[in-house]
Design a protein around this motif. Sequence first.
Motif, PDB file in Angstrom:
ATOM      1  N   ASP A  93      17.191  -0.851 -12.230  1.00  0.00           N
ATOM      2  CA  ASP A  93      15.983  -1.689 -12.029  1.00  0.00           C
ATOM      3  C   ASP A  93      16.370  -3.306 -11.883  1.00  0.00           C
ATOM      4  OD1 ASP A  93      14.794   0.788 -12.527  1.00  0.00           O
ATOM      5  OD2 ASP A  93      14.433   0.297 -14.489  1.00  0.00           O
ATOM      6  N   GLU A 106      18.264  -8.967 -24.502  1.00  0.00           N
ATOM      7  CA  GLU A 106      17.581  -7.748 -24.258  1.00  0.00           C
ATOM      8  C   GLU A 106      18.715  -6.480 -24.442  1.00  0.00           C
ATOM      9  OE1 GLU A 106      15.492  -6.841 -20.782  1.00  0.00           O
ATOM     10  OE2 GLU A 106      14.648  -4.950 -21.476  1.00  0.00           O
ATOM     11  N   HIS A 107      19.949  -6.562 -24.005  1.00  0.00           N
ATOM     12  CA  HIS A 107      20.666  -5.393 -23.887  1.00  0.00           C
ATOM     13  C   HIS A 107      21.890  -5.774 -24.939  1.00  0.00           C
ATOM     14  CE1 HIS A 107      18.325  -4.048 -20.909  1.00  0.00           C
ATOM     15  NE2 HIS A 107      18.858  -4.949 -19.838  1.00  0.00           N
ATOM     16  N   SER A 304      18.713  10.515 -22.643  1.00  0.00           N
ATOM     17  CA  SER A 304      17.804   9.218 -22.388  1.00  0.00           C
ATOM     18  C   SER A 304      18.675   8.117 -22.350  1.00  0.00           C
ATOM     19  CB  SER A 304      16.532   9.146 -23.158  1.00  0.00           C
ATOM     20  OG  SER A 304      16.931   9.592 -24.451  1.00  0.00           O
ATOM     21  N   ALA A 307      20.225   7.477 -19.191  1.00  0.00           N
ATOM     22  CA  ALA A 307      19.328   7.106 -18.237  1.00  0.00           C
ATOM     23  C   ALA A 307      19.034   5.719 -18.462  1.00  0.00           C
ATOM     24  CB  ALA A 307      17.938   7.693 -18.410  1.00  0.00           C
ATOM     25  N   ALA A 311      19.487   2.543 -16.005  1.00  0.00           N
ATOM     26  CA  ALA A 311      18.204   1.780 -15.441  1.00  0.00           C
ATOM     27  C   ALA A 311      18.511   0.200 -15.833  1.00  0.00           C
ATOM     28  CB  ALA A 311      17.097   2.227 -16.432  1.00  0.00           C
ATOM     29  N   ALA A 312      19.180   0.028 -16.844  1.00  0.00           N
ATOM     30  CA  ALA A 312      19.501  -1.320 -17.189  1.00  0.00           C
ATOM     31  C   ALA A 312      20.554  -2.045 -16.383  1.00  0.00           C
ATOM     32  CB  ALA A 312      19.568  -1.620 -18.759  1.00  0.00           C
ATOM     33  N   ARG A 353      18.557  10.111 -13.251  1.00  0.00           N
ATOM     34  CA  ARG A 353      19.130   9.115 -14.092  1.00  0.00           C
ATOM     35  C   ARG A 353      19.254   9.704 -15.529  1.00  0.00           C
ATOM     36  NH1 ARG A 353      15.554   3.457 -13.591  1.00  0.00           N
ATOM     37  NH2 ARG A 353      16.451   2.749 -11.465  1.00  0.00           N
TER      38      ARG A 353
ATOM     39  N   TYR B  91       9.348  13.045 -28.570  1.00  0.00           N
ATOM     40  CA  TYR B  91       8.846  14.042 -27.443  1.00  0.00           C
ATOM     41  C   TYR B  91       7.527  14.723 -27.973  1.00  0.00           C
ATOM     42  CZ  TYR B  91      13.067  12.931 -25.071  1.00  0.00           C
ATOM     43  OH  TYR B  91      14.212  12.060 -24.600  1.00  0.00           O
ATOM     44  N   TYR B 543       9.937   6.735 -22.759  1.00  0.00           N
ATOM     45  CA  TYR B 543      11.138   7.175 -23.539  1.00  0.00           C
ATOM     46  C   TYR B 543      11.937   8.637 -22.872  1.00  0.00           C
ATOM     47  CZ  TYR B 543      14.269   8.450 -27.282  1.00  0.00           C
ATOM     48  OH  TYR B 543      15.293   8.820 -28.084  1.00  0.00           O
ATOM     49  N   GLY B 544      13.177   8.494 -22.593  1.00  0.00           N
ATOM     50  CA  GLY B 544      13.635   9.816 -22.342  1.00  0.00           C
ATOM     51  C   GLY B 544      13.531   9.926 -20.768  1.00  0.00           C
ATOM     52  N   ARG B 545      12.999   8.935 -20.196  1.00  0.00           N
ATOM     53  CA  ARG B 545      12.755   9.135 -18.779  1.00  0.00           C
ATOM     54  C   ARG B 545      13.437   8.289 -17.945  1.00  0.00           C
ATOM     55  NH1 ARG B 545       6.492   9.298 -17.102  1.00  0.00           N
ATOM     56  NH2 ARG B 545       5.839  10.794 -18.509  1.00  0.00           N
ATOM     57  N   PRO B 546      13.856   8.373 -16.987  1.00  0.00           N
ATOM     58  CA  PRO B 546      14.597   7.679 -16.232  1.00  0.00           C
ATOM     59  C   PRO B 546      14.383   6.070 -16.212  1.00  0.00           C
ATOM     60  CG  PRO B 546      14.235   9.089 -14.560  1.00  0.00           C
ATOM     61  CD  PRO B 546      13.410   9.638 -15.947  1.00  0.00           C
ATOM     62  N   GLU B 547      13.182   5.720 -15.824  1.00  0.00           N
ATOM     63  CA  GLU B 547      12.758   4.400 -15.620  1.00  0.00           C
ATOM     64  C   GLU B 547      12.601   3.476 -16.975  1.00  0.00           C
ATOM     65  OE1 GLU B 547      11.036   7.008 -14.549  1.00  0.00           O
ATOM     66  OE2 GLU B 547      10.084   6.346 -12.712  1.00  0.00           O
ATOM     67  N   ARG B 548      12.503   2.407 -16.863  1.00  0.00           N
ATOM     68  CA  ARG B 548      12.419   1.580 -18.118  1.00  0.00           C
ATOM     69  C   ARG B 548      10.960   1.144 -18.361  1.00  0.00           C
ATOM     70  NH1 ARG B 548      16.091  -0.800 -20.470  1.00  0.00           N
ATOM     71  NH2 ARG B 548      15.318  -2.837 -20.545  1.00  0.00           N
TER      72      ARG B 548
END
Lengths: 476, 556
Positions: A93, A106-107, A304, A307, A311-312, A353, B91, B543-548
């Motif tokens: 992202d 943040e990370h 997750s 992912a 994402a990060a 992801r 979930y 949460y648990g999905r690929p995007e933030r």
Amino acid sequence: MSSVINSERIPNNVHLGDDRKLQRALEAWQPRFIDWWKEMGPEGFQEDQVYLRTAISVDADGWANFDYVKMPEYRWGIFLADPVKDRKIGFGDNMGMDAWQTVPGEHRNTLRRLIVTQGDTEPASVEQQRLLGQTCPSLYDLRNLFQVNVEEGRHLWAMVYLLHSYFGRDGREEAEALLERRSGNEDKPRILGAFNEPCNHWLSFFMFTYFTDRDGKYQLLALAESGFDPLSRTTRFMLTEEAHHMFVGEKGVGRVLKRTCELMKKNSNMDARAEGGIDLPTLQKYVNLWYSVSLDLFGGEISSNAANYFAAGIKGRAHEERSYEDHMALEGSMTFDVPTSNGGFEKQEVPLRTAMNEILRQEYVADSQRGIDNWNKIIRKADIDFEITLPSTRFHRDTGIYAGMKFDPSGRLLSDEEWEKKKGDFLPTAEDEAYIKSLMTKPIFEPGKMANWIAPPAKGIKGRPVDFVYVRHDAS
Amino acid sequence: MDDRIEFATHPDRYKHWQLSCDGDVARLVMKVDEQHPMRGGYDLKLNSYDLSVDIELADAVQRLRFEHPEVKSVLVTSGTDNCFCAGANIYMLGSSSHGFKVNFCKFTNETRLYLEQACEQSGQHYIAACNGVASGGGYELALACEEIYLQDDGSSAVSFPETPLLAVLPGTGGLTRLVDKRKVRRDLADAFSTLAEGIRGKRAVDWDLVDGVFPRSKFDDKVTERAKAIAANTPDRKGPGVELPPVDVTIEEVDGKPVRRYPHVTLTIDHGERTAHIEMRAPTDDPATTADALREQGARAWALAAFRELDDAILQLRFNEPEVGLIVISTKGDGAKVKAHDEALAKLMADDWFANEVHWNMARVLKRLDLTARSLFATIEPGSCFVGSLFELALAADRSYMLEGELEDGDAGEAAIGFSSLNFGPLPMSNGLTRLQTRFLARPEHVDALAKRQDETFTAEDAAELGLVTFTPDDIDWEDDVRIAIEERVSISPDALTGMEANLRFAGPETLETKIFARLSAWQNWIFQRPNAVGERGALTMYGRPERPEFDWRRT
């Protein structure tokens, strides 16, 4: 090209001399590291002169400088690959933003955890291998073991540098803790399970360097893509060293195979064991074991965390920049056969992801196969009808969707009874272990001589002959 | 009807816990079967829990109190490698309706409080033996225990990742217990609650997050030693225990309305009116007057049986009847019998652990009624028995209607209410006061005066005069007034009513309990609704999905 000032206590190309605070922190850590090395490093060889490669700078000539050195005096240093000008984050992202030169708040915790987990494997493997020298099959192999060991030590330094430089007090505490945990210790175990099992004979050592260090290679490749630039630069340099470890593994197993074929031919029943060698079915069992425990190190198929890392922009895919076109990985998916509670499987589509661990694992699988092909060439060349194969990625897994289920090496689901009956055909038994160890009771220190169960290497190190004195064991 | 949630279970049928007793120390081992969640769609990984896991925990805590009086300390620990408990399954939360989430959190909170109260009320001391990571609800479970021990192995940590990772709050009283119960310094609590990976080892002790750490090789011995030491300092309770059979219920349909019929309680659902009717009946037998006789009756004793049935009925309404907005409570039978049972119990409970447990169970069920987010009306008619413990039902109600005079065609005489000694202390609300004290917060002397009139009964006129009931329509107006009140009530926004009722029900002092429930209702439920958590790009959704996740950065 960055240069290295070697007169410093800690060789480096990160201008350590300009950062008094960091230098002091690392100089305080250094004696503790040496104490750890003396306690947990190769036992019985600390005073020996070993013909080792020492990185003295990152350029093509400098990182492969060979000379005799006593291991505790090895010049562990801090080397980062040269910076890439105006490097951008290459995926996720935050793609296209300037790569982070300091840790983004943040990370912070995520990065610290990743670095600590990676860093923890380095001293762990030294600890696992600390007794191997006492049963070495040759001086050549002894030297290779030590080369691997000191480089794992240097990789620890690399991670500690990151912790000290970028993570404040927490980082310093983590660096201490890296020296306090002990492989296999019930109270202070190393973080990852596979690094708490002892590596107690040379066949396991070769398998470890072939399979488990290859996991290391893929983790480093993924971290080399990181948007956190110091991590990327550190891991890129580490990769050059990691390659040697896998060379040790691939050639080591190859030499065992070659010798096994020779011994089979020598025996009227083609029985390698009768001639004091390691038979092919047993070798296959060790492949099954080390390959499957190494697959676990990649983590769950559906993750997750993976992912989030992607994402990060913290952890990418291997060769993200050069091998992939879509660096967002928001489109597309991967399909898994997920076990259901009634004992069957159902297809589950997982966003790309979320499947990042599996993507990295698949690259690892393909890479692992290459060495297997070379091993099979050795067997074919000897006109023996046998093929070493990689078991299914479902076999003997302890992490992910197939964890705890029983499969045979072809990936066929077994009942618990079937597994109990057949597992001795798939994985080394206590008898196999005892047999292998019985072959390796005494070290061989005579230059050029090999143990009966392994063939000599095709050539020596850095143009030296095979019978070169790679370790001066009685030097005083 | 398959997806109805039922609450009856038994250790023989537990899927997720193992309960074992060894002398005065019990072990409650959490080993969640990830393949058996309450409904499909998620795996219960890393000892995470859903309602089915918590129903078993609640059952175990209850059974230990009744069936195992010999147990004095309970080790809560994990049978899953490297993990004590990861808290509520994300979930599951992500795929649940808001109403379910709220009721799930409420139930888990009640269970944690029951566990906490068992220490004080039953002399059963819970010790959390965290032999792995205790995160989120896992650490909250530990916080509900009297003492917390953490394995010192370099990786086991306690943590609250909710805020930094999921953009919500620990929903089971964790934040409140951190500063109010353990009295952790607020700045340290702040740092701890924003550190997703949590705190381990010595620092966890330094920050008072746990009571001690032990190395892995000694962990089991040390916590067992501690459990034995605590047990040795706890007085004995004479056995044997009293077995709790499943609550006896038949499910039928009368005039198209679902009915759950228990021996002492009937629950009728009117979906058309969005109203439920609970009728609770007086005992018909004489009370047991000795501890032995009460033990002989066991789970059949009216005070235990009737309130266990009521508890089941309340849970049915909370989880299986989300659209029922109003519960109309009535009683039937001989008030004198209720009083006789109450007084017999009150006399026995000072010296007999079982009588005491029966009384605490009664107190818990009444609290559960207070905390039920539905409107509560009590209707008091001729033939009813709102006396003593059953009068608490009317006091728990948001309002009560009492018929004045006799029914024209009835022969039951006039409706009357009365007290027993149970109205004056043994059945506190979560604010620590009795329902009468809370009702008359401005006039404590009035409660004292009422306490002196325990031998009287009161008909509508007197009851209204004394402030014990709300409205007293007569025979002519009764039916219409009650009907209109019901229709009016169920026409108002359910959300506004929930908030209004909760504000009005819990006057008086704050306690750990009231804080926990109030903050759950206000803060957690608010945050759970906000786009930053559950919006299209909210953290819980992602949460648990690929995007933030993406946040709306404006603060309120």
